[in-house]
Write a protein that holds these residues in place. Sequence first.
Motif, PDB file in Angstrom:
ATOM      1  N   ALA A 198       7.057   8.007 -10.172  1.00  0.00           N
ATOM      2  CA  ALA A 198       8.130   7.386  -9.367  1.00  0.00           C
ATOM      3  C   ALA A 198       7.600   5.554  -9.009  1.00  0.00           C
ATOM      4  N   ARG A 199       6.209   5.619  -9.161  1.00  0.00           N
ATOM      5  CA  ARG A 199       5.153   4.192  -9.220  1.00  0.00           C
ATOM      6  C   ARG A 199       6.034   3.148 -10.323  1.00  0.00           C
ATOM      7  N   LEU A 205      11.445  -2.191 -12.738  1.00  0.00           N
ATOM      8  CA  LEU A 205      12.858  -2.477 -12.285  1.00  0.00           C
ATOM      9  C   LEU A 205      12.081  -3.509 -11.944  1.00  0.00           C
ATOM     10  N   GLY A 206      11.367  -4.123 -11.563  1.00  0.00           N
ATOM     11  CA  GLY A 206      10.957  -4.794 -10.973  1.00  0.00           C
ATOM     12  C   GLY A 206      10.538  -4.872  -9.278  1.00  0.00           C
ATOM     13  N   VAL A 207      10.598  -3.345  -8.884  1.00  0.00           N
ATOM     14  CA  VAL A 207      10.023  -3.100  -7.095  1.00  0.00           C
ATOM     15  C   VAL A 207       8.576  -3.375  -7.256  1.00  0.00           C
ATOM     16  N   ALA A 208       7.964  -4.180  -6.594  1.00  0.00           N
ATOM     17  CA  ALA A 208       6.665  -4.342  -6.480  1.00  0.00           C
ATOM     18  C   ALA A 208       6.022  -3.792  -4.900  1.00  0.00           C
ATOM     19  N   GLY A 209       7.373  -3.634  -3.658  1.00  0.00           N
ATOM     20  CA  GLY A 209       7.048  -3.721  -2.797  1.00  0.00           C
ATOM     21  C   GLY A 209       6.148  -2.345  -2.509  1.00  0.00           C
ATOM     22  N   ILE A 210       5.865  -1.114  -2.783  1.00  0.00           N
ATOM     23  CA  ILE A 210       5.322   0.002  -3.138  1.00  0.00           C
ATOM     24  C   ILE A 210       5.041   0.755  -1.785  1.00  0.00           C
ATOM     25  N   TYR A 211       4.948   1.605  -0.943  1.00  0.00           N
ATOM     26  CA  TYR A 211       3.968   2.063  -0.316  1.00  0.00           C
ATOM     27  C   TYR A 211       4.217   3.274  -0.306  1.00  0.00           C
ATOM     28  N   GLY A 212       3.043   3.971   0.645  1.00  0.00           N
ATOM     29  CA  GLY A 212       2.767   5.978   0.440  1.00  0.00           C
ATOM     30  C   GLY A 212       2.632   6.330  -0.622  1.00  0.00           C
ATOM     31  N   GLY A 213       2.988   7.416  -0.322  1.00  0.00           N
ATOM     32  CA  GLY A 213       2.524   8.735  -1.919  1.00  0.00           C
ATOM     33  C   GLY A 213       0.907   8.691  -1.619  1.00  0.00           C
ATOM     34  N   SER A 214       0.450   8.952  -0.250  1.00  0.00           N
ATOM     35  CA  SER A 214      -0.591   9.720  -0.460  1.00  0.00           C
ATOM     36  C   SER A 214      -0.864  11.327   0.103  1.00  0.00           C
ATOM     37  N   GLN A 215      -0.290  12.131   0.503  1.00  0.00           N
ATOM     38  CA  GLN A 215      -0.131  13.320   0.537  1.00  0.00           C
ATOM     39  C   GLN A 215       0.641  14.188   0.071  1.00  0.00           C
ATOM     40  N   CYS A 216      -0.316  16.122   0.407  1.00  0.00           N
ATOM     41  CA  CYS A 216       0.043  16.705  -0.422  1.00  0.00           C
ATOM     42  C   CYS A 216       0.958  18.290   0.526  1.00  0.00           C
TER      43      CYS A 216
END
Length: 243
Positions: A198-199, A205-216
Motif C-alpha cells: 500500500a505504501r 501517486l505522490g502521497v507522502a503523508g502515510i501513517y499507521g500500518g503497525s498492527q496484525c
Amino acid sequence: MSDDWIRPDWPAPARVRALSTTRSGGVGVAPYDSLNLGLHVGDDPAAVEANRARLRRILPAEPCWLNQVHGTAVVDVAATVGAPDADGAVCRAGGAVCAVMTADCLPLLLCDRAGTVVGAAHAGWRGLLGGVIEATVAAMRVAPSEILVWLGPAIGPQAFEVGDEVREAFVVADRRAEAAFLPAGPPGKWLADLYLLARQRLSALGVAGIYGGSQCTFSEPDRFFSYRRDGVTGRMASLVWLD
C-alpha cells in the motif's frame, strides 16, 4: 469514544473524525464475540444490529455500508442509497460517514490537509493489485501531495502467506513490489506485506503523508477478528467523516 476502539494517529484537520473498531465491547457470542458489525458472516442479525446501534451513537449518521467485492469501484457517500457494490467511498459533505469492514484486509482512511474531503478504502491483495487505492485517491479530486492516509489493522507481514501467482502479479505490475515478499519456507509460498504494498502504491501517486500500518489482525486474537486465522469470524469497521 469507547476505549475498545482505535483512534488513528495522524495529523488530520480538526473537522476530520475517524475511528477503527476492534472485536471488543459488543454483544456477540463465539465465534463472533463480541463487536461484529458484519451482517453477511452468519451472525445473529439482532446482535449485529445492536452492535451497529452502539457504534451509531457516536456518529453523525448511519455509515454508508458497502457490499465489498474486492474490486475498485468508489462511491460518493452523499449521493449513495443502500449498500452499493464498491470497495471505496469518498465524501465532501459534513455529517456523512465513509466506512469499510475488514478482518485481515487492509482498511485505509484518507483526508486532505484542508479538511474538505475524506475517503475510505478496503484493500485485500486483489483490491491492491486492481487499483482500489488509485481509484480512491482519484475520486478525492485533490492533489495527492495534500492527502493524508492512515493504514488500519490488517494481517501483518509475518502471517500473510500467498502463492507464486500473487507475488508474480504484483511484481509484473511494479518491480518494487519484490521488496514486499519474503520466502515463507515451502517452495512457491511467500509472506506478503500488505502495508508495504500500500505504501508503494501511495508513494507512486505522490502521497507522502502515510501513517499507521503497525498492527496484525492475525496475531492478536483477543483484539481483532481474522478470517485467515479463524475462517468463521466477525468484521471490524474503519470509519471517517467530516463534522
